[in-house]
Design an enzyme around this catalytic site. Structure first.
Site, PDB file in Angstrom:
ATOM      1  N   LYS A 142      -1.632  -2.555  -8.038  1.00 61.03           N
ATOM      2  CA  LYS A 142      -0.391  -1.868  -7.681  1.00 61.03           C
ATOM      3  C   LYS A 142       0.816  -2.537  -8.320  1.00 61.03           C
ATOM      4  CE  LYS A 142      -2.421  -1.099  -3.137  1.00 61.03           C
ATOM      5  NZ  LYS A 142      -2.292  -1.411  -1.699  1.00 61.03           N
ATOM      6  N   ARG A 160      -3.103  -0.755  11.106  1.00 61.98           N
ATOM      7  CA  ARG A 160      -2.709   0.322  10.201  1.00 61.98           C
ATOM      8  C   ARG A 160      -3.294   1.635  10.726  1.00 61.98           C
ATOM      9  NH1 ARG A 160       0.141  -3.066   8.605  1.00 61.98           N
ATOM     10  NH2 ARG A 160       0.079  -4.200   6.640  1.00 61.98           N
ATOM     11  N   PRO A 196       3.995   3.410  -2.969  1.00 60.76           N
ATOM     12  CA  PRO A 196       3.245   3.347  -4.221  1.00 60.76           C
ATOM     13  C   PRO A 196       1.904   2.632  -4.074  1.00 60.76           C
ATOM     14  CG  PRO A 196       5.523   2.712  -4.556  1.00 60.76           C
ATOM     15  CD  PRO A 196       5.299   2.785  -3.082  1.00 60.76           C
ATOM     16  N   GLU A 197       0.847   3.360  -4.374  1.00 55.75           N
ATOM     17  CA  GLU A 197      -0.484   2.776  -4.520  1.00 55.75           C
ATOM     18  C   GLU A 197      -0.874   2.985  -5.982  1.00 55.75           C
ATOM     19  OE1 GLU A 197      -3.183   4.138  -1.453  1.00 55.75           O
ATOM     20  OE2 GLU A 197      -1.561   4.388  -0.027  1.00 55.75           O
ATOM     21  N   ARG A 206      14.111  -0.421   0.628  1.00 54.54           N
ATOM     22  CA  ARG A 206      13.890  -1.429   1.666  1.00 54.54           C
ATOM     23  C   ARG A 206      13.906  -2.844   1.133  1.00 54.54           C
ATOM     24  NH1 ARG A 206       9.051   0.809   5.263  1.00 54.54           N
ATOM     25  NH2 ARG A 206       9.145  -1.292   6.077  1.00 54.54           N
TER      26      ARG A 206
END
Length: 299
Positions: free
Chosen positions: A62, A269, A2-3, A116
């Site tokens: 976010k 990243r 999710p962004e 998670r």
DNA sequence: CCCCAGTCCTGCGGGC
DNA sequence: TGCCCGCAGGACTGGG
């Protein structure tokens, strides 16, 4: 993951259920995995929120913010795999928390589900909200940045622009997926040092951010192959079908049909870009690590 | 100021 | 077939 667009989709999806409703119960999910971070602990959270009306359901970067009548607020951070659901979880085993609400004798629930368990749920006083969500920790929302904001903020740091886009103090709401897509749309090489970007570059970056994020919201976010992100009805988003570069290493660029999508690593990243659409301005490339040099430990 | 590595966490898939 | 380990990365922290 999710962004901003995915979190906005969650907020829109839970708003009609929660806004104006009375919180009648806060229940832990029957997940047997390691508990997520809650602050304060569940019992105090229940005592402080019980029977309050949820006044507002909003998004800050976010994070999801449920503001109660006493101005305290639940601040929910889905991080990697957290979801807000109004029905039908992907599985029962990762349900973390349930908000039970009532309006006009009708009872409904909203769940936080997180496979998670990196997500967090906090109940914060107004003062704590200012600390957690205020300008000291979070920059302006990516959709509220003006061209001048973008220019002055990118001028103020000396970092690869891709890394700058991920800095939530500089601009809030963009994550790894949309950073690559935005830079591709703007035609800016991800390694370009932020302070060297011209006004024209920044104008393109500003426009690309608006276009990509608004289109992604329209499509209810991106559901990747791992199927992690889903809307509040546990349905896939569809913006992944519009992706041009993210996770498309080795593929032909859909925009120019001349370049092959590359993957590099910046600040640990993955970054994806098209070397033809995103030409590096001379002498302004900063630290681009080829994938072969990536350290294999950690992350 | 900026960069890097490590931390949390689980499911998945590559390699042997 | 099964097991190990790397990898995914958002937010944060500590050291250079």
């Amino acid at each position: 993951m999710p962004e901003l667009p995915e979190v906005e989709t969650m907020v829109r999806g839970i708003r009609s259920t929660l806004e104006g409703a009375r919180l009648v119960g806060l229940k832990p999910g029957d997940c047997h995995c390691k508990p997520i971070l809650m602050q304060p602990l569940l019992q105090e959270m229940q005592e402080r929120s019980r029977n309050q009306i949820i006044r507002q359901v909003t998004r800050r970067a976010k994070r999801i913010v449920l503001t109660l009548e006493d101005q305290s607020a639940f601040v929910i951070e889905p991080r990697m795999t957290g979801l807000m659901l109004v029905s039908d979880p992907p599985d029962e085993a990762h349900l973390r928390l349930e908000w039970m609400v009532s309006r006009q004798r009708r009872r409904q629930s909203v769940w936080f589900w997180d496979r998670r368990g990196l997500g967090t749920v906090r109940l914060l006083t107004p003062e704590e909200q200012l600390q957690t969500l205020g300008p000291a920790r979070l920059g302006p929302d990516a959709l509220e940045m003006t061209g001048d904001d973008w220019f002055s903020r990118l001028q103020a740091v000396r970092r690869p622009v891709k890394v700058a886009l991920l800095d939530q103090k500089l601009v809030a709401g963009i994550g790894n997926l949309y950073a690559s897509e935005i830079l591709h749309r703007a035609g800016i090489h991800p390694g370009t040092s932020s302070e060297t970007l011209s006004r024209a570059h920044v104008t393109r970056l500003h426009a690309a951010t608006q276009e990509i994020l608004l289109a992604a919201i329209e499509h209810e976010g991106s559901t990747l192959g791992d199927g992690t992100y889903r809307n509040v009805l546990n349905q896939d988003g569809s913006y992944q079908n519009q992706h041009r570069v993210y996770a498309k290493e080795g593929g032909a660029c859909r925009t120019c049909s001349r370049g092959t999508i590359l993957r590099i690593v910046q600040a640990q990243r993955s970054t994806f870009y098209c070397p033809h659409c995103q030409k590096p301005p001379r002498k302004s490339i900063r630290k681009v690590t080829p994938p072969s040099a990536r350290k294999s430990s950690g992350d």
